[in-house]
Every structure is written in C-alpha cells, then in structure tokens.
Design an enzyme around this catalytic site. Structure first.
Site, PDB file in Angstrom:
ATOM      1  N   ARG A 144      47.256   1.917 -14.252  1.00 33.82           N
ATOM      2  CA  ARG A 144      46.506   2.935 -14.970  1.00 33.82           C
ATOM      3  C   ARG A 144      45.144   2.430 -15.413  1.00 33.82           C
ATOM      4  NH1 ARG A 144      49.668   6.400 -17.849  1.00 33.82           N
ATOM      5  NH2 ARG A 144      50.988   4.751 -18.667  1.00 33.82           N
ATOM      6  N   TYR A 145      45.122   1.196 -15.882  1.00 34.79           N
ATOM      7  CA  TYR A 145      43.891   0.621 -16.432  1.00 34.79           C
ATOM      8  C   TYR A 145      43.229  -0.282 -15.387  1.00 34.79           C
ATOM      9  CZ  TYR A 145      45.868   1.857 -21.036  1.00 34.79           C
ATOM     10  OH  TYR A 145      46.397   2.514 -22.119  1.00 34.79           O
TER      11      TYR A 145
ATOM     12  N   ARG B 140      44.574  -4.378 -15.542  1.00 43.23           N
ATOM     13  CA  ARG B 140      45.976  -4.770 -15.736  1.00 43.23           C
ATOM     14  C   ARG B 140      46.907  -3.680 -15.221  1.00 43.23           C
ATOM     15  NH1 ARG B 140      43.460  -2.710 -19.993  1.00 43.23           N
ATOM     16  NH2 ARG B 140      44.494  -1.664 -21.730  1.00 43.23           N
TER      17      ARG B 140
ATOM     18  N   CYS C 144      68.608  -2.390 -18.796  1.00 39.03           N
ATOM     19  CA  CYS C 144      68.305  -3.100 -20.040  1.00 39.03           C
ATOM     20  C   CYS C 144      69.598  -3.654 -20.618  1.00 39.03           C
ATOM     21  CB  CYS C 144      67.704  -2.154 -21.068  1.00 39.03           C
ATOM     22  SG  CYS C 144      66.264  -1.256 -20.471  1.00 39.03           S
TER      23      CYS C 144
ATOM     24  N   CYS D 124      68.239   2.117 -25.942  1.00 43.72           N
ATOM     25  CA  CYS D 124      67.714   2.598 -27.217  1.00 43.72           C
ATOM     26  C   CYS D 124      67.669   4.115 -27.142  1.00 43.72           C
ATOM     27  CB  CYS D 124      66.311   2.054 -27.438  1.00 43.72           C
ATOM     28  SG  CYS D 124      66.207   0.300 -27.074  1.00 43.72           S
TER      29      CYS D 124
ATOM     30  N   CYS E 124      64.376   5.875 -26.229  1.00 43.18           N
ATOM     31  CA  CYS E 124      63.611   5.306 -25.110  1.00 43.18           C
ATOM     32  C   CYS E 124      62.691   6.335 -24.451  1.00 43.18           C
ATOM     33  CB  CYS E 124      64.550   4.754 -24.050  1.00 43.18           C
ATOM     34  SG  CYS E 124      63.666   4.080 -22.629  1.00 43.18           S
TER      35      CYS E 124
ATOM     36  N   ARG F  95      61.316   5.868 -21.580  1.00 42.18           N
ATOM     37  CA  ARG F  95      61.542   5.850 -20.132  1.00 42.18           C
ATOM     38  C   ARG F  95      62.975   6.252 -19.818  1.00 42.18           C
ATOM     39  NH1 ARG F  95      58.481   0.775 -19.456  1.00 42.18           N
ATOM     40  NH2 ARG F  95      56.327   1.422 -19.155  1.00 42.18           N
TER      41      ARG F  95
ATOM     42  N   ASP G 298      56.843   8.649 -28.640  1.00 49.10           N
ATOM     43  CA  ASP G 298      56.447   9.465 -27.489  1.00 49.10           C
ATOM     44  C   ASP G 298      57.278  10.747 -27.421  1.00 49.10           C
ATOM     45  OD1 ASP G 298      54.413   7.820 -26.298  1.00 49.10           O
ATOM     46  OD2 ASP G 298      56.012   6.403 -25.789  1.00 49.10           O
TER      47      ASP G 298
ATOM     48  N   ASP H  72      50.259   6.893 -27.016  1.00 51.80           N
ATOM     49  CA  ASP H  72      50.115   6.936 -25.563  1.00 51.80           C
ATOM     50  C   ASP H  72      49.947   8.409 -25.207  1.00 51.80           C
ATOM     51  OD1 ASP H  72      50.128   5.868 -22.939  1.00 51.80           O
ATOM     52  OD2 ASP H  72      51.581   4.363 -23.606  1.00 51.80           O
TER      53      ASP H  72
ATOM     54  N   LYS I 143      46.573   4.541 -23.901  1.00 51.19           N
ATOM     55  CA  LYS I 143      46.841   4.403 -25.333  1.00 51.19           C
ATOM     56  C   LYS I 143      45.531   4.447 -26.122  1.00 51.19           C
ATOM     57  CE  LYS I 143      49.980   0.743 -24.346  1.00 51.19           C
ATOM     58  NZ  LYS I 143      50.635   1.267 -23.188  1.00 51.19           N
TER      59      LYS I 143
HETATM   60  C1  LIG Z   1      50.779   0.257 -22.228  1.00 56.33           C
HETATM   61  C2  LIG Z   1      50.333  -0.001 -20.870  1.00 56.33           C
HETATM   62  C3  LIG Z   1      49.632  -1.168 -20.538  1.00 56.33           C
HETATM   63  C4  LIG Z   1      49.321  -2.242 -21.554  1.00 56.33           C
HETATM   64  O1  LIG Z   1      48.388  -1.816 -22.474  1.00 56.33           O
HETATM   65  P1  LIG Z   1      47.754  -2.841 -23.507  1.00 56.33           P
HETATM   66  O2  LIG Z   1      46.913  -1.971 -24.376  1.00 56.33           O
HETATM   67  O3  LIG Z   1      46.963  -3.840 -22.722  1.00 56.33           O
HETATM   68  O4  LIG Z   1      48.884  -3.508 -24.236  1.00 56.33           O
HETATM   69  C5  LIG Z   1      49.204  -1.323 -19.252  1.00 56.33           C
HETATM   70  N1  LIG Z   1      49.451  -0.395 -18.303  1.00 56.33           N
HETATM   71  C6  LIG Z   1      50.122   0.733 -18.586  1.00 56.33           C
HETATM   72  C7  LIG Z   1      50.357   1.708 -17.498  1.00 56.33           C
HETATM   73  C8  LIG Z   1      50.588   0.975 -19.879  1.00 56.33           C
HETATM   74  O5  LIG Z   1      51.279   2.098 -20.143  1.00 56.33           O
HETATM   75  S1  SF4 Z   2      63.153   1.171 -25.118  1.00 55.58           S
HETATM   76 FE1  SF4 Z   2      64.026   1.854 -23.157  1.00 55.58          FE
HETATM   77  S2  SF4 Z   2      63.228   0.391 -21.645  1.00 55.58           S
HETATM   78 FE2  SF4 Z   2      62.989  -0.556 -23.685  1.00 55.58          FE
HETATM   79  S3  SF4 Z   2      64.881  -1.757 -24.011  1.00 55.58           S
HETATM   80 FE3  SF4 Z   2      65.194   0.246 -24.946  1.00 55.58          FE
HETATM   81  S4  SF4 Z   2      66.216   1.446 -23.336  1.00 55.58           S
HETATM   82 FE4  SF4 Z   2      65.272  -0.328 -22.333  1.00 55.58          FE
END
Ligand SMILES: *Cc1c(COP(=O)(O)O)cnc(C)c1O
Ligand code: SF4
Length: 344
Positions: free
Chosen positions: A89-90, A93, A102, A106, A109, A111, A270, A307, A314
């Site tokens: 996305r960025y 990174r 996992c 959680c 979560c 995701r 989220d 986010d 973010k």
């Molecule tokens: C959160 C996230 C990151 C990391 O973001 P930082 O602000 O550097 O901690 C990188 N890529 C994606 C897609 C993310 O969702």
């Molecule tokens: S927040 Fe989601 S991805 Fe992270 S440890 Fe918990 S269940 Fe796993």
C-alpha cells in the site's frame, strides 16, 4: 501439558462458558475459537464483562450483530494485494503474510474474514513468488511480516524467510507483527530468537491490549528477544471493556515500557464485522490520549491511529492543543496560554 481450547465444547468443559451456550456455538461458525493455556492462565475471572483478557478471547453473543457500516475487508487490503501474500500500500514498505493462522483468535480481529483455522497460508511456490516480488521492487525498504501470526511458523520456514530477506540488498528493515510473546510465550525459544538474528535490522512489534496479559512467562519471552538485541515496539487496539479507561490504558503502556517495549500505536477499532461491542467513539479515544499526556512518561505515549476504510492507509487521530486562530495553546492540565502565531 494443557492444550489450546478450540471450540465452544472445549470452553464449556474448561468452565469458561456456561453449559448449553448455543448462541456462543453460532459465533464459532463465523470465526474460529482459540484460547491458549497462557491466556487462560492470565484470566482472573472467566467473564467477558469484567475481565480484560477473557473479553478478548471468549466469544460473545454480540458478535452475531452485524452493522451496515461494517466491512468484510475493513482496511482495504484487497486492492493492494499484488501477488498472493503481499499487501503493498505504501511506497517504502509492504506486508508479507505467509500464513493465516494464529495462536489465539481475538474476537475483535480486523482480519477475521481471512484469518482462522483452515485458512490456507502460502505454499512454498507462492512464498517464493512473494519473495521475488520483493526482490524486484527496489523501493521496498521494509518488509512487515504479519498474517496470521508469523511467529507460529516452523523455525525452518522462519529461518528461510528471514535469511532470504537478509540477502536482498534494498531491504533494510524486517519487522514482525506478533501476539506470540504475550499469548503463547513458550514459543519464544532460543531457536526462534536465533532465527531472527541476521545482519538486517529486525524489529518485533508486540500486539498487546491489557496489562493483565503480561505475567511472568510473558516478561521472560519479551526479555529473551530484547536481550538478544531485538528492539521491540507495541501496538494495541482500543477496545471497549478492555483498555478504554485512563487507568487501564496507563497500566498497559507502563507495563510495556517497564518490559523494554516502546509504545508505538493505539489503533482505533476497525469496522470489522460483528465487532461493534468493542468500538469506542473517536472522541472517547482522543480523551483517553489527553488523559495520558503529561500524566504519564513521554516514552509511554502511543500514537492513536485510524486505518481508513478503502485502503487509504493509517492517519493519526491525535487531539490538538494549539488553536492558531485564537493564538492559544492548552497545557496537559487543561489551562489555556497565549502563544501568538508567527508572522511571515
Ligand atoms: C499498517 C500497515 C503498514 C505499516 O504501517 P506503519 O505506519 O509503517 O506501521 C504497512 N502496510 C500496510 C498495508 C499496512 O496496513
Ligand atoms: S488480531 Fe487477528 S490476526 Fe492478530 S492475533 Fe488476533 S486473531 Fe490473529
């Protein structure tokens, strides 16, 4: 050796959920259940109302409530998935997600649609394709391993990934996002720590939401990593009933820093499906941030972030203290002072 609890039936036998919990059984169809012995140990009461650890992992009937604004892909990962397992996305990174499982699941979560028992991780061929994507993108300065939880991979696979990344000249930082030092601390073995020791800088970001998650085994696991020279940061999710009071948040950030974990992010909850019972308002989050400022060491201050749904990344949600129009600044105790705007 106690085992991870993986179903409503397990929770009933272990006394975490009352007999005949049909509603809870329904939540299991939506999202896997897993509670490690270490997290059961940290629960003081098996109550999702009063116990900040129990509340994170024991399913609640509220999970079945879905709101219109809640999304299957709440932070918009899908459009940025370049090859399987890579979210880019960025500019500098990207995320590398080798697996979708996992140690614990959680209940909040974000995701949850992707993560869970039975979700496929990357095959060896797919992993190599993901590594090739990184090799052929020289702008990738940092690779963030997440998932799922990357620290539950076999040591062999972990080593393979870390060493492959270590050999890519333009990758200067390897970052792990994990819950393992808290939820399954016994996995932080000498072997795992050794697998993380390479030339390239490796950071470990611990996902931890309550001071009560951190007991003796967790302190030891964190110390193993930090003593090996691996810097640690934290990320927490702001969760109603877990850490949404000034006292709970203060205890969390102090505990992290006392264990040599630099506080990094506090995520606003989220819009993941079935998580409305965990979400606070942004105004509540900002007022918690204000309560920490000044009263708690600067090293303990998290950056409160949102986010943005749709994959826009973010952004900080920090309260502001300076009013340019009025030429006034507010101190941490709420007193107003004059601070004239600079001219020209
Ligand atoms: C959160 C996230 C990151 C990391 O973001 P930082 O602000 O550097 O901690 C990188 N890529 C994606 C897609 C993310 O969702
Ligand atoms: S927040 Fe989601 S991805 Fe992270 S440890 Fe918990 S269940 Fe796993």
């Amino acid at each position: 050796m106690a085992k991870t609890l993986r179903s409503t039936k397990d929770l009933v036998s272990a006394g975490l959920v009352d007999e005949g919990a049909e509603v809870i059984a329904k939540t299991e169809e939506q999202f896997s259940i897993a509670i490690t012995p270490a997290m059961k140990q940290q629960m003081q009461q098996f109550s999702t109302v009063t116990d900040p650890v129990a509340r994170q992992f024991i399913p609640m009937a509220e999970e079945l409530v879905l709101l219109d604004e809640e999304l299957a892909d709440p932070i918009g990962d899908d459009p940025y998935t370049k090859v399987k397992g890579i979210t880019h996305r960025y500019p500098d990174r990207l995320l590398l997600k080798p697996l979708h499982t996992c140690s614990v699941y959680c209940r909040f979560c974000f995701r949850r649609e992707k993560v869970g028992q039975g979700s496929e991780g990357l095959s060896n061929t797919e992993l190599d394709a993901a590594l090739d994507y990184i090799r052929t993108h020289p702008e990738v300065w940092e690779v963030i391993l997440t998932g799922g939880d990357p620290l539950i991979m076999s040591t062999k696979r972990l080593q393979y990934i870390v060493q492959s990344l270590d050999q890519i000249e333009h990758v200067k930082v390897i970052r792990f996002h994990t819950r393992v030092p808290s939820v399954e601390p016994e996995r932080v073995t000498d072997e795992v720590v050794r697998a993380l020791k390479v030339k390239t800088a490796v950071y470990v970001v611990l996902h931890c939401n309550s001071a009560q998650e951190i007991g003796e085994p967790q302190r030891h696991a964190i110390a193993q990593l930090v003593d090996a020279g691996i810097p640690m940061l934290s990320q927490s999710v702001l969760l109603k009933g877990v850490n949404d009071t000034p006292e709970a948040l203060e205890a969390l950030v102090r505990t992290l820093v006392e264990n040599r974990v630099k506080v990094y992010y506090l995520h606003h909850g989220d819009l993941a499906q079935g998580t409305s019972h965990f979400r606070t308002t942004i105004a509540e989050g900002q007022s918690l941030i204000k309560a920490l400022r000044g009263n708690v060491s600067g090293v303990c201050q998290p950056l409160y972030v949102l986010d943005i749904p749709g994959g826009y990344g973010k952004v900080p949600l920090m309260p502001t203290y300076y009013d340019e129009a009025k030429g006034q600044v507010e101190d941490y105790q709420g007193m107003i002072h004059q601070y004239p705007p600079q001219v020209g």
